[in-house]
Design an enzyme around this catalytic site. Structure first.
Site, PDB file in Angstrom:
ATOM      1  N   GLU A 219     -17.745 -11.537 -25.592  1.00 29.60           N
ATOM      2  CA  GLU A 219     -17.350 -10.384 -24.768  1.00 29.60           C
ATOM      3  C   GLU A 219     -18.477 -10.189 -23.766  1.00 29.60           C
ATOM      4  OE1 GLU A 219     -14.542  -8.549 -24.955  1.00 29.60           O
ATOM      5  OE2 GLU A 219     -13.685  -9.571 -26.688  1.00 29.60           O
ATOM      6  N   CYS A 253     -19.509  -2.095 -19.160  1.00 27.46           N
ATOM      7  CA  CYS A 253     -19.150  -3.478 -18.790  1.00 27.46           C
ATOM      8  C   CYS A 253     -17.916  -3.528 -17.902  1.00 27.46           C
ATOM      9  CB  CYS A 253     -18.939  -4.315 -20.050  1.00 27.46           C
ATOM     10  SG  CYS A 253     -17.673  -3.624 -21.119  1.00 27.46           S
TER      11      CYS A 253
HETATM   12  P1  NAD Z   1     -27.803  -8.909 -23.857  1.00 32.83           P
HETATM   13  O1  NAD Z   1     -26.965 -10.130 -23.708  1.00 32.83           O
HETATM   14  O2  NAD Z   1     -29.172  -8.906 -23.257  1.00 32.83           O
HETATM   15  O3  NAD Z   1     -28.025  -8.520 -25.395  1.00 32.83           O
HETATM   16  C1  NAD Z   1     -26.951  -8.460 -26.314  1.00 32.83           C
HETATM   17  C2  NAD Z   1     -27.459  -8.814 -27.697  1.00 32.83           C
HETATM   18  O4  NAD Z   1     -27.951 -10.143 -27.678  1.00 32.83           O
HETATM   19  C3  NAD Z   1     -28.577  -7.925 -28.217  1.00 32.83           C
HETATM   20  O5  NAD Z   1     -28.313  -7.612 -29.566  1.00 32.83           O
HETATM   21  C4  NAD Z   1     -29.814  -8.793 -28.066  1.00 32.83           C
HETATM   22  O6  NAD Z   1     -30.772  -8.557 -29.074  1.00 32.83           O
HETATM   23  C5  NAD Z   1     -29.271 -10.200 -28.176  1.00 32.83           C
HETATM   24  N1  NAD Z   1     -30.010 -11.144 -27.337  1.00 32.83           N
HETATM   25  C6  NAD Z   1     -30.604 -10.898 -26.136  1.00 32.83           C
HETATM   26  N2  NAD Z   1     -31.176 -12.001 -25.647  1.00 32.83           N
HETATM   27  C7  NAD Z   1     -30.959 -12.971 -26.555  1.00 32.83           C
HETATM   28  C8  NAD Z   1     -31.320 -14.357 -26.617  1.00 32.83           C
HETATM   29  N3  NAD Z   1     -32.020 -14.936 -25.652  1.00 32.83           N
HETATM   30  N4  NAD Z   1     -30.918 -15.070 -27.700  1.00 32.83           N
HETATM   31  C9  NAD Z   1     -30.199 -14.470 -28.686  1.00 32.83           C
HETATM   32  N5  NAD Z   1     -29.856 -13.184 -28.680  1.00 32.83           N
HETATM   33  C10 NAD Z   1     -30.218 -12.422 -27.634  1.00 32.83           C
HETATM   34  O7  NAD Z   1     -26.897  -7.754 -23.274  1.00 32.83           O
HETATM   35  P2  NAD Z   1     -27.258  -6.256 -23.066  1.00 32.83           P
HETATM   36  O8  NAD Z   1     -28.298  -6.156 -21.986  1.00 32.83           O
HETATM   37  O9  NAD Z   1     -27.524  -5.617 -24.370  1.00 32.83           O
HETATM   38  O10 NAD Z   1     -25.859  -5.684 -22.523  1.00 32.83           O
HETATM   39  C11 NAD Z   1     -25.500  -5.775 -21.184  1.00 32.83           C
HETATM   40  C12 NAD Z   1     -24.502  -6.884 -20.919  1.00 32.83           C
HETATM   41  O11 NAD Z   1     -23.467  -6.844 -21.871  1.00 32.83           O
HETATM   42  C13 NAD Z   1     -23.817  -6.700 -19.579  1.00 32.83           C
HETATM   43  O12 NAD Z   1     -23.688  -7.938 -18.948  1.00 32.83           O
HETATM   44  C14 NAD Z   1     -22.455  -6.166 -19.944  1.00 32.83           C
HETATM   45  O13 NAD Z   1     -21.450  -6.425 -19.007  1.00 32.83           O
HETATM   46  C15 NAD Z   1     -22.199  -6.852 -21.225  1.00 32.83           C
HETATM   47  N6  NAD Z   1     -21.244  -6.086 -21.996  1.00 32.83           N
HETATM   48  C16 NAD Z   1     -20.005  -6.607 -22.210  1.00 32.83           C
HETATM   49  C17 NAD Z   1     -19.073  -5.872 -22.909  1.00 32.83           C
HETATM   50  C18 NAD Z   1     -17.706  -6.390 -23.177  1.00 32.83           C
HETATM   51  O14 NAD Z   1     -16.999  -5.765 -23.954  1.00 32.83           O
HETATM   52  N7  NAD Z   1     -17.284  -7.501 -22.597  1.00 32.83           N
HETATM   53  C19 NAD Z   1     -19.407  -4.618 -23.398  1.00 32.83           C
HETATM   54  C20 NAD Z   1     -20.683  -4.130 -23.159  1.00 32.83           C
HETATM   55  C21 NAD Z   1     -21.599  -4.878 -22.474  1.00 32.83           C
END
Ligand code: NAD
Length: 467
Positions: A219, A253
């Site tokens: 997602e 998002c």
């Molecule tokens: P992110 O991808 O930075 O982090 C999400 C999760 O992944 C966190 O739990 C984090 O600890 C983990 N993570 C981060 N970097 C990682 C890595 N290198 N390796 C493994 N795990 C890692 O996202 P965010 O900043 O928390 O959220 C924002 C993003 O999420 C935006 O792009 C937004 O559009 C998207 N989002 C999508 C939805 C959806 O339903 N499609 C909903 C909310 C947010």
């Protein structure tokens, strides 16, 4: 306190958690529908019992207004209720017809749980985006390891407390931590990984899943366009756009990332948008109790750098010490400006103009497929043209964000905005394997398919090609 503590959440600890959950799954308890319903009801009660703590945690992490906390996070109770109401129907095997050549067999599809699943969630709706997939995982009969976002530490802690008090850790466990912990978790084999987050991290998750052939639901995010044509109710459109954009200070998002407006309504819409921002948040949104803050200094700096493109119609003020960025609308923006490159994920609304809706369609189609696309128009020809000529995870016509609240609509992205979907029955399906079962019997054995084949080919050709 959340710790990025690979020493505490070490590989061996993670493996222990995983092994315990595998053993629990093997007991078969989660296959019982009564068990699943009891767990869903326990989850529902736990959310109700912890509602104040959840709202406080969200206020601490994001200064999330209480109304928004209930509407968009605690409101996940609706998703639990939907699953409780429909689970027995979803879990029933489906009988399907078989071709005559299979006579006297019967066929059915039996949904079965996958096993132990990993759910990794982001910080922007840190409670709801963890609980909502978990509802699907429980409904479908899985064990789950949950990794909330370390960027919303208070909510991460609240989720850990809630789960610890509600579930046997052999069944559902929270592993708190940051990127290192996430990566350590991703080294293990699961039966499904459900990830919500950014597109770049989505690639990392998918690569980590590949060696184990673990299926993934991703997602992700992206730039969700909002096309505004001429035949609209100006005030309703302005309110719905401003609400969807500045909800959670733009950190949504499926927020309308940018507006693409027909030149004929542009001036009127811009005035209506400005009036609406003032009506919602007052002349100084910094003192409004209804306006959230940027999650972290890093995101404050990132979003602040996007200000300054085009002409600032309203907003533009920032306060680093408070991580405050005013609701901002930018006109005369160029597609080459930084604000038009990546998902904004903050309270800035850039506005582009078109004369013919085909320009907006071409613009959308030149870019990665968005998670959401918004069309404002009463004209069904315009609606249908945009619908048929573009691809996006979801579409909402004459409103924003609300598509996410319809449990019967699968929610998910396409292309770079993600793969797979959830909510309602889609969540159940995502966390289930649809096992195909063909059941034959012994009372008849048609020998036509067995060797020796001599003399049987003409008959076979007739069956498969007709005539
Ligand atoms: P992110 O991808 O930075 O982090 C999400 C999760 O992944 C966190 O739990 C984090 O600890 C983990 N993570 C981060 N970097 C990682 C890595 N290198 N390796 C493994 N795990 C890692 O996202 P965010 O900043 O928390 O959220 C924002 C993003 O999420 C935006 O792009 C937004 O559009 C998207 N989002 C999508 C939805 C959806 O339903 N499609 C909903 C909310 C947010």
């Amino acid at each position: 306190m959340v710790q990025d503590a690979i020493d505490l959440q070490s590989m061996s600890t993670i493996q222990k958690v995983l092994n315990r959950q595998r053993e629990f799954f093997q007991t078969g308890q989660t296959k019982d529908i009564g068990f699943r319903l009891r767990q869903l009801k326990a989850l529902r009660q736990a959310v109700l019992d912890h509602q104040s703590l959840i709202v406080q945690a969200l206020a601490a992490d994001l200064r999330k207004p209480e109304f928004e906390a209930y509407a968009t996070e605690v409101g996940v109770v609706g998703e639990i209720d939907h699953a409780i109401k429909h689970l027995k129907t979803w879990a029933k095997p489906t009988r399907v017809s078989v071709p005559l050549t299979l006579f006297p067999s019967s066929a059915q599809i039996i949904p079965e749980p996958l096993g132990v699943v990993l759910i990794i969630s982001p910080w922007n709706y840190p409670f709801q985006l963890m609980i909502s997939p978990l509802v699907g995982a429980i409904a479908a009969g899985n064990c789950a390891i949950l990794k909330p976002s370390e960027v919303a530490p208070q909510t991460s802690q609240a989720i850990a407390d809630l789960m610890q008090k509600t579930f046997d850790p052999s069944y559902i466990t929270v592993v708190e931590g940051g990127v290192d912990t996430s990566q350590a978790l991703l080294q293990e084999r699961y039966d499904h990984i459900f990830f919500t987050g950014g597109t770049e991290v989505g690639r990392i998750v998918m690569a980590a899943a590949a060696p184990h052939l673990t299926p993934v639901t991703l997602e992700l995010g992206g730039k969700s366009p909002c096309i505004v044509d001429t035949d609209i109710h100006l005030d309703h459109a302005a309110r719905r756009i401003v609400w969807g954009k500045f909800l959670n200070a733009g950190q949504t998002c499926i927020a309308p990332d940018y507006l693409f407006v027909n030149r004929k309504v542009k001036a009127a819409l811009m005035s209506a948008l400005v009036e609406t921002v003032q009506a919602f948040y007052g002349s100084d949104p910094a003192v409004s109790p209804d306006y959230a803050r940027l999650i972290s200094d890093r995101h404050f700096e990132r979003v602040s750098r996007l200000l300054g493109a085009g002409t600032t119609v309203i907003g533009g003020q920032t306060d680093r010490s408070d991580r405050y960025i005013a609701p901002t609308i930018l006109d005369d923006v160029s597609p080459h400006d930084p604000v038009m490159q990546d998902e904004i994920f903050g309270p800035i609304l850039p506005v582009l103009t078109y004369d013919d809706v085909e320009e907006a369609i071409a613009f959308v189609n030149e870019r990665p497929k968005p998670l959401a696309l918004y069309i404002f128009s009463r004209d069904s020809q315009v609606q249908n043209r945009v619908l048929s000529a573009t691809s996006s995870g979801t579409v909402c016509i004459n409103d924003t964000v609300m598509q996410v609240t319809a449990s019967n609509l699968p929610f998910g992205g396409v292309g770079e905005s993600g793969m797979g979907s959830y909510h309602g029955k889609s969540s159940f399906d995502t966390f289930s394997h649809r096992k195909s079962v063909l059941s034959s019997s012994f009372w008849l054995d048609i020998k036509g398919r067995y060797a020796p084949y001599a003399g049987k080919l003409d008959f076979l050709k007739k069956i498969i090609m007709g005539g």
